[in-house]
Design an enzyme around this catalytic site. Sequence first.
Site, PDB file in Angstrom:
ATOM      1  N   ASN A  44      -9.148   2.087  50.353  1.00  0.00           N
ATOM      2  CA  ASN A  44      -9.546   3.307  51.051  1.00  0.00           C
ATOM      3  C   ASN A  44      -8.426   4.353  50.962  1.00  0.00           C
ATOM      4  O   ASN A  44      -7.242   4.013  50.940  1.00  0.00           O
ATOM      5  CB  ASN A  44      -9.971   3.048  52.497  1.00  0.00           C
ATOM      6  CG  ASN A  44      -8.958   2.293  53.335  1.00  0.00           C
ATOM      7  OD1 ASN A  44      -8.153   1.541  52.818  1.00  0.00           O
ATOM      8  ND2 ASN A  44      -8.995   2.499  54.627  1.00  0.00           N
ATOM      9  N   GLU A  46      -7.511   7.927  52.875  1.00  0.00           N
ATOM     10  CA  GLU A  46      -7.865   8.816  53.988  1.00  0.00           C
ATOM     11  C   GLU A  46      -7.291  10.212  53.786  1.00  0.00           C
ATOM     12  O   GLU A  46      -6.524  10.464  52.851  1.00  0.00           O
ATOM     13  CB  GLU A  46      -7.370   8.187  55.303  1.00  0.00           C
ATOM     14  CG  GLU A  46      -8.052   6.850  55.547  1.00  0.00           C
ATOM     15  CD  GLU A  46      -7.689   6.213  56.872  1.00  0.00           C
ATOM     16  OE1 GLU A  46      -6.716   6.637  57.519  1.00  0.00           O
ATOM     17  OE2 GLU A  46      -8.424   5.281  57.265  1.00  0.00           O
ATOM     18  N   CYS A  55     -14.015   5.239  51.300  1.00  0.00           N
ATOM     19  CA  CYS A  55     -13.881   3.791  51.487  1.00  0.00           C
ATOM     20  C   CYS A  55     -13.437   3.096  50.205  1.00  0.00           C
ATOM     21  O   CYS A  55     -13.656   3.597  49.092  1.00  0.00           O
ATOM     22  CB  CYS A  55     -15.219   3.192  51.907  1.00  0.00           C
ATOM     23  SG  CYS A  55     -15.784   3.697  53.530  1.00  0.00           S
ATOM     24  N   GLU A  57     -14.747   0.458  48.848  1.00  0.00           N
ATOM     25  CA  GLU A  57     -15.879   0.038  48.016  1.00  0.00           C
ATOM     26  C   GLU A  57     -16.323   1.165  47.082  1.00  0.00           C
ATOM     27  O   GLU A  57     -16.558   0.957  45.890  1.00  0.00           O
ATOM     28  CB  GLU A  57     -17.073  -0.359  48.903  1.00  0.00           C
ATOM     29  CG  GLU A  57     -16.808  -1.531  49.825  1.00  0.00           C
ATOM     30  CD  GLU A  57     -16.271  -1.133  51.183  1.00  0.00           C
ATOM     31  OE1 GLU A  57     -15.479  -0.163  51.273  1.00  0.00           O
ATOM     32  OE2 GLU A  57     -16.626  -1.792  52.166  1.00  0.00           O
ATOM     33  N   CYS A  92     -21.546   2.954  51.862  1.00  0.00           N
ATOM     34  CA  CYS A  92     -21.189   2.037  50.770  1.00  0.00           C
ATOM     35  C   CYS A  92     -22.340   1.096  50.436  1.00  0.00           C
ATOM     36  O   CYS A  92     -22.528   0.718  49.282  1.00  0.00           O
ATOM     37  CB  CYS A  92     -19.931   1.247  51.126  1.00  0.00           C
ATOM     38  SG  CYS A  92     -18.460   2.289  51.133  1.00  0.00           S
TER      39      CYS A  92
HETATM   40  N1  THU Z   1     -13.369   1.460  55.435  1.00  0.00           N
HETATM   41  C1  THU Z   1     -13.486   0.994  54.155  1.00  0.00           C
HETATM   42  O1  THU Z   1     -12.753   1.415  53.259  1.00  0.00           O
HETATM   43  N2  THU Z   1     -14.425   0.065  53.910  1.00  0.00           N
HETATM   44  C2  THU Z   1     -15.159  -0.578  54.867  1.00  0.00           C
HETATM   45  O2  THU Z   1     -15.917  -1.485  54.553  1.00  0.00           O
HETATM   46  C3  THU Z   1     -15.030  -0.167  56.275  1.00  0.00           C
HETATM   47  C4  THU Z   1     -14.225   1.060  56.513  1.00  0.00           C
HETATM   48  C5  THU Z   1     -12.295   2.417  55.725  1.00  0.00           C
HETATM   49  C6  THU Z   1     -12.691   3.808  56.043  1.00  0.00           C
HETATM   50  C7  THU Z   1     -11.497   4.280  56.850  1.00  0.00           C
HETATM   51  O3  THU Z   1     -10.469   4.701  55.964  1.00  0.00           O
HETATM   52  C8  THU Z   1     -11.019   3.029  57.563  1.00  0.00           C
HETATM   53  O4  THU Z   1     -11.575   1.946  56.837  1.00  0.00           O
HETATM   54  C9  THU Z   1     -11.427   2.948  59.031  1.00  0.00           C
HETATM   55  O5  THU Z   1     -12.766   3.203  59.172  1.00  0.00           O
END
Ligand code: THU
Length: 133
Positions: A44, A46, A55, A57, A92
Site C-alpha cells: 500500500n 498512502e 491498496c 492488492e 480491491c
Molecule cells: N489496505 C490495503 O492495502 N489492503 C487491504 O486489504 C486493506 C487496507 C491499506 C489501505 C490503507 O493504506 C491502510 O491499509 C489502512 O486502511
Amino acid sequence: MKDTQENLLSKAKEVSKNAYSPYSDFPVGACILYENGNIYSGCNVENASYGLSICAERNAMSSAISAGEKTKITAIAIYSPKQKMCLPCGACRQWLCEFAKNENIEIILEDKNEKPAILKLKDIFPYGFKFDE
Ligand code: THU
C-alpha cells in the site's frame, strides 16, 4: 499447492516491509499468482490527501498489467503485520473480479493457526460487476 500458498504468503509478507503507510501505520503486502506462473507483488502507498492512497492488492494488479501480463489471476496472498486475516477491501475485490481466472480463485491469508486461511473470491464477493459478454 500448499507450498505455493505458503510461498505466496511469505512474498506478501516480504513486500509489506516496503509499504508507505505513515498515516494509518497499517502496512500491507500482496502477492499474486497468474495462470502462467508469473508472480507480482505490491504494497500500500498512502498520501497526505488520504483518499488518494492505494491498496497493496491494486498496486500488485497494476504492476502485472504494466509488465504486460495477459493471463488471469489464480491466487492472491495478502498480509499485514498489524492484523491476521487481512481481507481485501471492496474496491480491491471488484478489481480482483476484473482480472481473476474465475470465481474459485484462492484468497490466501495469514491465520491465527500455523497454516494460512484459504478463502474463495466467490464467497467474499459473489455479485461483482461485469459487462455482459
Ligand atoms: N489496505 C490495503 O492495502 N489492503 C487491504 O486489504 C486493506 C487496507 C491499506 C489501505 C490503507 O493504506 C491502510 O491499509 C489502512 O486502511
